[in-house]
Design a protein around this motif. Sequence first.
Motif, PDB file in Angstrom:
ATOM      1  N   GLU A  72      36.690  45.074  48.380  1.00  0.00           N
ATOM      2  CA  GLU A  72      35.370  45.593  48.042  1.00  0.00           C
ATOM      3  C   GLU A  72      35.519  46.974  47.424  1.00  0.00           C
ATOM      4  O   GLU A  72      35.272  47.989  48.077  1.00  0.00           O
ATOM      5  N   ILE A  73      35.967  46.986  46.196  1.00  0.00           N
ATOM      6  CA  ILE A  73      36.116  48.252  45.477  1.00  0.00           C
ATOM      7  C   ILE A  73      35.488  48.075  44.107  1.00  0.00           C
ATOM      8  O   ILE A  73      35.246  46.959  43.665  1.00  0.00           O
ATOM      9  N   ILE A  74      35.204  49.195  43.439  1.00  0.00           N
ATOM     10  CA  ILE A  74      34.666  49.057  42.091  1.00  0.00           C
ATOM     11  C   ILE A  74      35.798  48.702  41.128  1.00  0.00           C
ATOM     12  O   ILE A  74      36.937  49.120  41.306  1.00  0.00           O
ATOM     13  N   PRO A  75      35.460  47.898  40.109  1.00  0.00           N
ATOM     14  CA  PRO A  75      36.496  47.332  39.240  1.00  0.00           C
ATOM     15  C   PRO A  75      37.488  48.354  38.687  1.00  0.00           C
ATOM     16  O   PRO A  75      38.674  48.037  38.560  1.00  0.00           O
ATOM     17  N   TYR A  76      37.041  49.577  38.396  1.00  0.00           N
ATOM     18  CA  TYR A  76      37.988  50.478  37.748  1.00  0.00           C
ATOM     19  C   TYR A  76      39.131  50.910  38.679  1.00  0.00           C
ATOM     20  O   TYR A  76      40.141  51.418  38.230  1.00  0.00           O
ATOM     21  N   LYS A  77      38.961  50.644  39.977  1.00  0.00           N
ATOM     22  CA  LYS A  77      40.050  50.979  40.899  1.00  0.00           C
ATOM     23  C   LYS A  77      41.113  49.881  40.996  1.00  0.00           C
ATOM     24  O   LYS A  77      42.136  50.051  41.655  1.00  0.00           O
ATOM     25  N   ALA A  78      40.850  48.754  40.329  1.00  0.00           N
ATOM     26  CA  ALA A  78      41.756  47.609  40.465  1.00  0.00           C
ATOM     27  C   ALA A  78      43.132  47.777  39.803  1.00  0.00           C
ATOM     28  O   ALA A  78      44.129  47.322  40.361  1.00  0.00           O
ATOM     29  N   PRO A  79      43.220  48.415  38.613  1.00  0.00           N
ATOM     30  CA  PRO A  79      44.550  48.524  37.996  1.00  0.00           C
ATOM     31  C   PRO A  79      45.590  49.201  38.894  1.00  0.00           C
ATOM     32  O   PRO A  79      46.784  48.955  38.766  1.00  0.00           O
ATOM     33  N   ASN A 112      68.968  49.452  34.421  1.00  0.00           N
ATOM     34  CA  ASN A 112      68.238  49.514  33.156  1.00  0.00           C
ATOM     35  C   ASN A 112      67.815  48.176  32.569  1.00  0.00           C
ATOM     36  O   ASN A 112      67.404  48.099  31.414  1.00  0.00           O
ATOM     37  N   LYS A 113      67.939  47.102  33.344  1.00  0.00           N
ATOM     38  CA  LYS A 113      67.490  45.801  32.849  1.00  0.00           C
ATOM     39  C   LYS A 113      66.378  45.265  33.746  1.00  0.00           C
ATOM     40  O   LYS A 113      66.393  45.476  34.959  1.00  0.00           O
ATOM     41  N   LYS A 114      65.467  44.539  33.111  1.00  0.00           N
ATOM     42  CA  LYS A 114      64.284  44.093  33.858  1.00  0.00           C
ATOM     43  C   LYS A 114      64.614  42.923  34.787  1.00  0.00           C
ATOM     44  O   LYS A 114      65.116  41.895  34.352  1.00  0.00           O
ATOM     45  N   VAL A 115      64.296  43.108  36.051  1.00  0.00           N
ATOM     46  CA  VAL A 115      64.539  42.050  37.028  1.00  0.00           C
ATOM     47  C   VAL A 115      63.214  41.451  37.496  1.00  0.00           C
ATOM     48  O   VAL A 115      63.168  40.315  37.963  1.00  0.00           O
ATOM     49  N   SER A 116      62.133  42.229  37.337  1.00  0.00           N
ATOM     50  CA  SER A 116      60.850  41.777  37.867  1.00  0.00           C
ATOM     51  C   SER A 116      59.709  42.387  37.065  1.00  0.00           C
ATOM     52  O   SER A 116      59.830  43.498  36.547  1.00  0.00           O
ATOM     53  N   GLY A 117      58.609  41.633  36.967  1.00  0.00           N
ATOM     54  CA  GLY A 117      57.432  42.127  36.253  1.00  0.00           C
ATOM     55  C   GLY A 117      56.166  41.738  37.003  1.00  0.00           C
ATOM     56  O   GLY A 117      56.176  40.790  37.795  1.00  0.00           O
ATOM     57  N   ILE A 118      55.118  42.491  36.768  1.00  0.00           N
ATOM     58  CA  ILE A 118      53.847  42.283  37.477  1.00  0.00           C
ATOM     59  C   ILE A 118      52.729  42.080  36.456  1.00  0.00           C
ATOM     60  O   ILE A 118      52.652  42.809  35.470  1.00  0.00           O
ATOM     61  N   LEU A 119      51.882  41.103  36.717  1.00  0.00           N
ATOM     62  CA  LEU A 119      50.707  40.873  35.868  1.00  0.00           C
ATOM     63  C   LEU A 119      49.472  40.778  36.753  1.00  0.00           C
ATOM     64  O   LEU A 119      49.315  39.826  37.509  1.00  0.00           O
ATOM     65  N   THR A 120      48.615  41.790  36.662  1.00  0.00           N
ATOM     66  CA  THR A 120      47.397  41.821  37.476  1.00  0.00           C
ATOM     67  C   THR A 120      46.207  41.406  36.618  1.00  0.00           C
ATOM     68  O   THR A 120      46.007  41.949  35.537  1.00  0.00           O
ATOM     69  N   GLU A 121      45.451  40.437  37.095  1.00  0.00           N
ATOM     70  CA  GLU A 121      44.260  39.981  36.365  1.00  0.00           C
ATOM     71  C   GLU A 121      43.041  40.073  37.275  1.00  0.00           C
ATOM     72  O   GLU A 121      43.145  39.918  38.485  1.00  0.00           O
ATOM     73  N   LEU A 122      41.906  40.304  36.633  1.00  0.00           N
ATOM     74  CA  LEU A 122      40.703  40.637  37.376  1.00  0.00           C
ATOM     75  C   LEU A 122      39.571  39.690  37.016  1.00  0.00           C
ATOM     76  O   LEU A 122      39.351  39.402  35.853  1.00  0.00           O
ATOM     77  N   SER A 123      38.861  39.195  38.029  1.00  0.00           N
ATOM     78  CA  SER A 123      37.596  38.513  37.769  1.00  0.00           C
ATOM     79  C   SER A 123      36.514  39.395  38.365  1.00  0.00           C
ATOM     80  O   SER A 123      36.437  39.568  39.582  1.00  0.00           O
ATOM     81  N   ALA A 124      35.693  39.995  37.505  1.00  0.00           N
ATOM     82  CA  ALA A 124      34.732  40.973  38.015  1.00  0.00           C
ATOM     83  C   ALA A 124      33.405  40.872  37.293  1.00  0.00           C
ATOM     84  O   ALA A 124      33.316  40.403  36.164  1.00  0.00           O
TER      85      ALA A 124
END
Length: 251
Positions: A72-79, A112-124
């Motif tokens: 329960e937060i306002i959308p701009y706090k989601a990133p 220095n090589k990428k092992v993991s990545g994050i993708l956050t998506e929002l339904s608001a």
Amino acid sequence: YHNLKTEFIGKNIIHLESVDSTNDYLKKIGNDVQDGTVVISEEQTKGKGRLGRNWQSKSKEGIWMSIILKPEIIPYKAPFITLIAGAAIVKALNNLQVPANIKWPNDIIINNKKVSGILTELSAEIERINYVVVGIGMNVKSLDFDKELEEKATSLYKENYHLSRVEIVSQVLYEFENLYNDYIKNDYKEEILKICKEYSAILNKDVYIIKDDEKELVKCIDISDNGNLIVMDDKDNIQEILSGEVSIRGV
Ligand code: BT5
């Protein structure tokens, strides 16, 4: 996952053999599943990165999972939740003796090589969040990558860390829940920011900020309380960079 020590994240785990994308799967059923539901798939046929990019997710080679959250937060706090996930991943890996770092905002790297990545998506809606889906991809056993990734990607096995996927998932979800509760329930961000800074791969370094085909050379100075990157450009102007639309490349 009996050894999961969390209170609500991963209480409901959906385990799939194959799916297009765990993020898309969870977004489709988002209104009907409980807060903290986790979807894990052995393989993704259309794994996604940010901005329509592709995420290589071969069968049994990694952790391809998504967590749904209903804060329960306002959308701009989601990133900021992307930073929480990044902090949880580096903390979990370092607990397991893997020297991983965060390349703000959403890459985890080893050597220095990428092992993991994050993708956050929002339904608001305008002032409220229906749900947030946090997707985490981590290369665990992968030994070869597609040609264009060879130079820039790695896996835990490639770096000689032979850890089980279950162990990593348990640790990541545990660290994530603690930091997430800090932020959502207690409005406490200091620990998250501390981890992001301590394990940062870019603070005090020169990097290129890449946005829509333009690149600018800057020096990374700090991460703000909102999770934005503070940089100094070549005219000594201080700029605040929002996550989301940029990529960062080393010099
Ligand atoms: C990301 O995007 O790093 C977000 C990756 C999120 C993946 C998870 S897996 C579970 C969930 N379900 C999904 O469909 N997605 C999430 P970005 O910063 O845009 O980086 C994408 C770029 O990383 C690509 O353009 C490639 O250059 C590179 N890449 C692709 N696959 C990779 C891999 N397996 N390992 C390392 N780099 C990869």
